[in-house]
Design an enzyme around this catalytic site. Structure first.
Site, PDB file in Angstrom:
ATOM      1  CG  ASP A 185      12.256  65.930  -1.096  1.00 51.47           C
ATOM      2  OD1 ASP A 185      12.996  65.375  -0.265  1.00 51.47           O
ATOM      3  OD2 ASP A 185      11.066  65.601  -1.291  1.00 51.47           O
ATOM      4  CG  ASN A 193       9.387  53.998  -1.937  1.00 48.90           C
ATOM      5  OD1 ASN A 193       9.827  53.574  -3.012  1.00 48.90           O
ATOM      6  ND2 ASN A 193      10.139  54.587  -1.040  1.00 48.90           N
ATOM      7  CG  ASP A 202      16.061  50.927  -3.604  1.00 41.16           C
ATOM      8  OD1 ASP A 202      15.707  51.883  -2.864  1.00 41.16           O
ATOM      9  OD2 ASP A 202      16.390  49.814  -3.175  1.00 41.16           O
ATOM     10  CD  GLU A 229      11.933  61.439   0.237  1.00 36.30           C
ATOM     11  OE1 GLU A 229      12.590  60.666   0.963  1.00 36.30           O
ATOM     12  OE2 GLU A 229      10.815  61.882   0.557  1.00 36.30           O
TER      13      GLU A 229
END
Lengths: 310, 201, 122
Positions: A185, A193, A202, A229
């Site tokens: 992770d 973000n 992304d 993620e």
């Protein structure tokens, strides 16, 4: 049907037809066979099949005829396993061909009402059907590939992972092999973000995906995007005792990318990894254990690996 | 259903068949192979389950031939899809990609099934002094459910002879099943012929 | 003089069929049998047969291995390898040991081949 029409049918048919009797003597030799040998029917009728070609016939072909005549059961000689048992050539372009055409042969018994045994040898050139099959397959394979791929990262998607996990789990259980699952992770991804925007997020996903994928060791190893993620790796044959050091390598590889992340305590993009390894049996949930290990890694401060025994 | 001596006779018939099949296969792959039949069992169609056929829940490569004559039987040879591919890879004897292999799987498995089924049934014809006709082999990829469905819907074929077979080459050992579906009339007929063989003693 | 034959085969039906076919030709022969290679090695000492018919695939040691052991101590026994395992490797191993190879099944023809070898050596 009158016999001249029947002969027309034999000669119009787009496959080789040879009929022999119990003594292997030729009764029928159609135009297709003539076209691929330049030997005429009138020159071979009544002669033993083994003597009509200028080259010797393979024992497997002769045994197939023998067995078909003896037991009345049809025999197939596949192109896959025999390639070109008979000396047949594509003589349409060049009358002096040295390469035999590919052949798929079926030998079937025929019993006359009087009880005499014959067998019919059917010969096809499977080259065109092989090509067609290949085209159909590559088309369906593209569709199949799309169905199992994560569009953003190009890794396998969750759907593929679930199927593949079930299969490798089953195989490892049956063969008593070790199976290792890594759950990965990206740390503080939501904060990344929020700060840099989703498009940059992304790019991080792609970069981490490529880095992890580059660390796979063997053909059977699989990495998939598990969710947001989160990534999951299945390594079916990782030697016992190497899971933790392998996880460390994955963690270091992402750390070494040195992607800035000003909302992370280390100011870099890092990952946490949960590992579970062992020889599975039905009552063990190796995936759940790896996930629990990942949770511990997060709790213990992130940018680290935690391994749990099965 | 069958006495010990009748089962022993059947085992010997399939032993001879397996030997002939192994000889043909070894000619193709230019290497020694062993084909053995470690167990033979009779079941009624009511007893059929994945466990009874020792099938796991995957996909299978199946070759089917329908035999008729002194008695009628549907014969099926089953290998798991993975095993079928491995056998084909070994038989083709080269470093082929899985892609190329899949292309040949169908016809190569068809031939392998044809070799094994013909060898077993021709050994039966020889030893029981009977004659049998056969359809051409038909290869299909099927799930365990498909196979059970096919068995259940062969109307009148109430008895099932299940043979576990093991194909051993230098590279690997592969297990499969040979199944014969028989009507009760065909079973009676088969038993009569076996008794004929045994009574010659 | 009545000859002594040892039949080695794990199939009871095979042993019985071979015995019946041979007794039909030579009713005076004394026939004993064994169902494994191990058993045959023990029986040879006791029965001292003139001839032996040996299967290959049996539980325990291979028939060809048993044959090798028997011939070490009793080189004069005439032995036929009588098997369904007809692959070239087994046939040539039998021939290399100086034995005859006859392919199963048990039939008048295969038994005649074995008898030919026992009595004429070809």
């Amino acid at each position: 049907m009158p016999s001249h029409i029947l002969n027309g049918v034999f000669n119009a048919i787009n496959m080789g037809l040879i009929v022999v009797d119990q003594e292997y003597k030729v009764l029928l030799w159609n135009d297709w066979v003539f076209k691929h040998t330049h030997i005429r029917q009138t020159d071979v009728v009544g002669h033993k099949l083994s003597g009509v070609f200028s080259e010797p016939l393979s024992t497997m072909f002769l045994n197939a005829i023998k067995n078909t005549l003896a037991y009345g059961m049809p025999t197939v000689l596949s192109n896959a396993l025999h390639r070109s048992p008979l000396p047949l050539y594509d003589l349409s372009v060049c009358a002096d061909q040295k390469t035999r055409i590919h052949q798929a042969i079926t030998i079937s018994p025929i019993l006359s009402p009087q009880g005499e045994k014959y067998c019919i040898i059917q010969i096809t050139d499977p080259t065109t059907s092989i090509k067609r099959e290949k085209m159909l397959r590559s088309h369906s394979e593209i569709l199949k590939r799309e169905a199992v791929t994560d569009a953003l990262t190009g890794l396998y998607n969750r759907r593929f992972f679930d199927e593949h996990y079930a299969l490798t789990f089953h195989n490892a259980m049956r063969q008593q092999h070790c199976l290792t699952i890594f759950m990965v992770d990206i740390d503080f991804f939501k904060d990344f973000n929020d700060y840099y925007g989703h498009l940059c997020g992304d790019e991080i996903l792609k970069a981490v995906a490529q880095t992890l994928k580059g660390k796979l060791l063997r053909a059977g190893d699989v990495i998939a995007r598990f969710g947001g993620e989160e990534f999951a790796l299945i390594l079916p044959n990782l030697p016992v005792g190497q899971a933790e050091s392998y996880a460390e390598k994955l963690k270091d590889a992402v750390f070494d990318l040195a992607i800035p992340h000003c909302n992370s305590p280390l100011f870099k993009v890092t990952i946490s990894i949960g590992v579970c390894t062992g020889v599975p049996s039905a009552e063990y949930d190796i995936l759940g254990k790896a996930d629990a290990a990942l949770y511990l890694a997060k709790q213990q401060g992130r940018n680290r690996c935690v391994a749990l025994a099965l | 259903m069958l006495s010990e001596i009748q089962l022993d006779a059947l085992a010997e018939i399939f032993n001879v068949g397996a030997g002939r099949a192994a000889s043909s296969i070894s000619e193709i792959i230019h290497d020694e192979v062993k084909l053995s039949v470690p167990s033979i069992e009779f079941k009624t169609s009511a007893e059929i389950s994945p466990e009874a056929l020792s099938l796991n829940h995957g996909r299978f490569g199946t070759v089917r031939q329908d035999f008729s004559g002194s008695f009628d039987a549907v014969a099926m040879l089953l290998f798991s899809e993975d095993n079928a591919l491995e056998i084909v890879r070994d038989m083709m004897g080269s470093q082929m990609s899985l892609d190329d292999l899949a292309e040949f799987e169908q016809e190569a498995m068809c031939e392998l099934g044809n070799i094994i089924l013909n060898a077993c049934l021709s050994a039966m014809a020889d030893m029981l002094s009977i004659s049998l006709d056969s359809s051409l082999p038909d290869y299909k990829i099927a799930s365990c459910d498909d196979i059970l469905h096919a068995i259940a819907h062969n109307a009148g074929q109430d008895y099932i002879l299940v043979l576990n077979i093991v194909l051993t080459s230098a590279k690997r050992q592969t297990e499969g099943q040979l199944i014969l579906l028989l009507s009760s009339a065909s079973l009676t007929n088969l038993i009569q012929h076996i008794d004929g063989l045994v009574s010659g003693i | 003089m009545a000859k002594k034959l040892l039949i080695v085969d794990d199939s009871k039906v095979s042993r019985m069929l071979i015995r019946a076919q041979i007794l039909a030709v030579h009713p005076e022969w004394v026939i004993s049998d064994a169902s494994s290679g191990e058993e045959s090695i023990a029986l040879i000492e006791q029965d001292q047969p003139d001839y032996c018919m040996m299967d290959i695939n049996m539980p325990g040691i291979l028939g060809t291995d048993a044959a090798e052991k028997i011939l070490e101590k009793h080189p004069s026994i005439r032995m036929v390898i009588f098997s369904a395992n007809i692959q070239e490797t087994h046939q040539s191993r039998a021939k290399a040991m100086g034995l005859a190879f006859v392919a199963k099944p048990v039939s008048e023809k295969s038994i005649a081949l074995a008898l030919d070898y026992f009595q004429c050596g070809n």
